[in-house]
Design a protein around this motif. Structure first.
Motif: not given
Length: 97
Positions: A71-80
């Motif tokens: 699971i890839f997160y950026h700024r708290g959001e799941i990107k994929w």
């Protein structure tokens, strides 16, 4: 563990979470790919490894049904999120922000 995790994924640095198990063959295949990714990208990414057998609550909380699951997160959001082994070149493209 969860509050530190939440803090980490909300940061500026992208976070790749690897849900794995010691008995999992594909997880063993993925491990050196993740090591190389970390070496290549350095401080541009954080990689968290979560053992689903030792952390069943975390696996349940993130609805992880099979390993490996990334699971890839950026700024708290799941990107994929994706299950299975991802080749290094593809993974590098997937984590570039």
């Amino acid at each position: 563990m969860m509050s530190k995790f939440q803090e980490l994924i909300k940061g500026e640095t992208p976070v790749l979470v690897d849900f794995y198990a010691d008995w999992c063959g594909p997880c063993k295949t993925l491990a050196p790919i993740l090591d190389t990714l970390k070496t290549d990208l350095g401080n541009k990414i954080k990689i968290l490894k979560i053992n689903v057998d030792k952390n069943p609550k975390a696996a349940a909380a993130y609805n992880v049904r099979g390993v490996p699951t990334l699971i890839f997160y950026h700024r708290g959001e799941i990107k994929w999120r994706k299950s299975g082994v991802i080749p290094l070149p593809e993974l590098k493209k997937m984590v570039s922000i």
